[in-house]
Write a protein that holds these residues in place. Structure first.
Motif, PDB file in Angstrom:
ATOM      1  N   GLN A 168       0.861  -1.204   0.000  1.00 48.93           N
ATOM      2  CA  GLN A 168       0.000   0.000   0.000  1.00 48.93           C
ATOM      3  C   GLN A 168       0.888   1.241   0.000  1.00 48.93           C
ATOM      4  O   GLN A 168       0.693   2.174  -0.781  1.00 48.93           O
ATOM      5  N   GLN A 203      -1.097 -13.749   0.273  1.00 49.39           N
ATOM      6  CA  GLN A 203      -2.182 -12.789   0.492  1.00 49.39           C
ATOM      7  C   GLN A 203      -2.551 -12.123  -0.816  1.00 49.39           C
ATOM      8  O   GLN A 203      -1.740 -12.037  -1.745  1.00 49.39           O
ATOM      9  N   TYR A 243      -7.393  -3.298  12.920  1.00 44.89           N
ATOM     10  CA  TYR A 243      -6.072  -3.276  12.279  1.00 44.89           C
ATOM     11  C   TYR A 243      -5.598  -1.826  12.370  1.00 44.89           C
ATOM     12  O   TYR A 243      -6.367  -0.913  12.045  1.00 44.89           O
ATOM     13  N   PHE A 245      -3.897   0.110  10.655  1.00 42.41           N
ATOM     14  CA  PHE A 245      -3.811   0.937   9.438  1.00 42.41           C
ATOM     15  C   PHE A 245      -5.166   1.228   8.817  1.00 42.41           C
ATOM     16  O   PHE A 245      -5.231   1.819   7.737  1.00 42.41           O
ATOM     17  N   CYS A 271     -10.248  -5.890   6.502  1.00 39.95           N
ATOM     18  CA  CYS A 271     -10.400  -4.746   5.608  1.00 39.95           C
ATOM     19  C   CYS A 271     -10.731  -3.496   6.426  1.00 39.95           C
ATOM     20  O   CYS A 271     -10.864  -3.564   7.655  1.00 39.95           O
ATOM     21  N   GLY A 272     -10.876  -2.381   5.763  1.00 37.36           N
ATOM     22  CA  GLY A 272     -11.275  -1.164   6.460  1.00 37.36           C
ATOM     23  C   GLY A 272     -10.937   0.068   5.654  1.00 37.36           C
ATOM     24  O   GLY A 272     -10.397  -0.017   4.538  1.00 37.36           O
TER      25      GLY A 272
HETATM   26  N1  PHE Z   1      -2.632  -6.873   6.539  1.00 38.65           N
HETATM   27  C1  PHE Z   1      -3.671  -7.499   7.329  1.00 38.65           C
HETATM   28  C2  PHE Z   1      -3.180  -8.851   7.782  1.00 38.65           C
HETATM   29  O1  PHE Z   1      -2.288  -9.385   7.232  1.00 38.65           O
HETATM   30  C3  PHE Z   1      -4.950  -7.667   6.551  1.00 38.65           C
HETATM   31  C4  PHE Z   1      -5.582  -6.355   6.202  1.00 38.65           C
HETATM   32  C5  PHE Z   1      -5.256  -5.731   4.993  1.00 38.65           C
HETATM   33  C6  PHE Z   1      -6.460  -5.747   7.038  1.00 38.65           C
HETATM   34  C7  PHE Z   1      -5.839  -4.534   4.664  1.00 38.65           C
HETATM   35  C8  PHE Z   1      -7.055  -4.535   6.730  1.00 38.65           C
HETATM   36  C9  PHE Z   1      -6.736  -3.937   5.539  1.00 38.65           C
HETATM   37  O2  PHE Z   1      -3.689  -9.400   8.714  1.00 38.65           O
END
Ligand code: PHE
Length: 339
Positions: A168, A203, A243, A245, A271-272
């Motif tokens: 990101q 992922q 999360y 972020f 997500c978010g």
């Molecule tokens: N990066 C997070 C994880 O590995 C997953 C996630 C990605 C959550 C994007 C929110 C937004 O657990």
């Protein structure tokens, strides 16, 4: 002698036997040659006729020898060709064929869905630095979330990325909004393995940034993905989650009419809405590179999910460790099929 010799020539089974006959009759000390040597003992008036007679025998034998040699050579050649001949009517030997790994098949399904929605598809480095993997994603060093993702550290202070979210940051530093992108790739976590946990897994990360992007867009996107994967009756469920972020953050699950009668909520990922601190960290990095600050005030969403979970269900694979054990009994089932 001529009759006898001609019989032996005709009966010689191979080149070696023929050579022996040749030596015995017309060689340096062969019978015919010896006969020529006796000419000197004959009275002069008989020598000419006798010499002519012996030479005629010699010529007859040599002709026979040459003919027999040609026949034997041809026979040897025919035998060699016959032994090398290929019977084209025999079934062929199977050539080992490759196939797409189940994780790549799921990735291809997923990226096709997102490409239809206009997303770019990218990858990124598996070796990351702390800043991109944690700091810029609003996870300071003292944050307990660092313990949630136990990390493989390298000697030089870098790490194996624990998620694809650092992309990101990299993508936003390099591109200006509006943007839609999905990231595919491996991630690593230092944790005990069991049927649902591996130290390396995959992922798919999604990132959308623009003006006025809302939680509704996020939910619609995940629902569109679910329908792309499982057909028009698929449903999605969001549950609040945390999360660092994103804010607000959620976990999402997918439900669909499983033809095996195993319909249930499949917990797929997190997500978010992008946290303002993430946009600020991106702008700081951009500024440090002499680029314009363009992210403050923007809105966007991100999501991350694990293709392993989808593949385990889709292909009936009960243990995540099967994917990477390279057991031909497992992976071999996907040979030759490219879809
Ligand atoms: N990066 C997070 C994880 O590995 C997953 C996630 C990605 C959550 C994007 C929110 C937004 O657990």
């Amino acid at each position: 002698m001529q009759t006898q010799a001609l019989q032996e020539i005709a009966a010689a089974p191979d080149g070696e036997a023929l050579q022996a006959v040749k030596t015995r009759y017309v060689g340096k000390s062969g019978l015919v040659t010896k006969e020529l040597g006796t000419l000197g003992k004959l009275p002069p008036e008989e020598r000419k006729a006798r010499g002519a007679e012996i030479n005629a025998v010699r010529a007859a034998l040599e002709t026979a020898l040459n003919e027999r040699e040609a026949v034997l050579k041809q026979a040897a050649l025919d035998a060699k060709l016959a032994s090398e001949a290929i019977d084209v009517t025999l079934p062929g030997l199977p050539l080992p064929a490759g196939g797409l790994h189940p994780i790549n098949r799921v990735y291809d399904d997923l990226t096709a869905i997102y490409e239809r929605m206009g997303y770019a598809v990218i990858e990124g480095p598996e070796v990351e630095d702390e800043h991109h993997n944690f700091e810029a994603l609003n996870v300071p060093w003292y944050h307990p979330a660092r313990d949630l993702q136990d990390t493989f550290w390298l000697d030089d202070g870098r790490l194996l990325r624990t998620h694809t979210s650092p992309m990101q940051i990299r993508y936003m530093v390099a591109h200006e909004p509006a943007l839609k992108v999905v990231v595919r790739g491996k991630v690593y976590r230092y944790e005990a393995t069991d049927a649902t946990h591996e130290a390396m897994f995959h992922q798919l990360e999604g990132l959308v940034v623009g003006d006025g992007i809302s939680m509704t867009d996020l939910k619609g996107t995940i629902a569109e993905m679910a329908r792309g994967l499982y057909g028009p009756t698929a449903k999605v469920r969001f549950q609040p989650s945390y999360y660092p972020f994103v804010e607000p953050g959620a976990d999402f699950a997918v439900w669909w009419d499983n033809p095996r009668g195993e319909s249930k909520w499949l917990e797929l990922g997190g997500c978010g809405m992008i946290h303002p601190n993430v946009f600020k960290a991106v702008d700081d990095l951009r500024e440090a590179e002499g680029r314009e600050r363009v992210y403050e005030g923007k809105t966007g969403f991100a999501f991350g999910l694990g293709p392993e979970r989808i593949a385990m269900l889709k292909y009936g694979i009960p243990d995540i460790r099967y994917f990477y054990a390279n057991d031909p009994k497992v992976i071999g089932q996907f040979r030759g099929e490219l879809g």
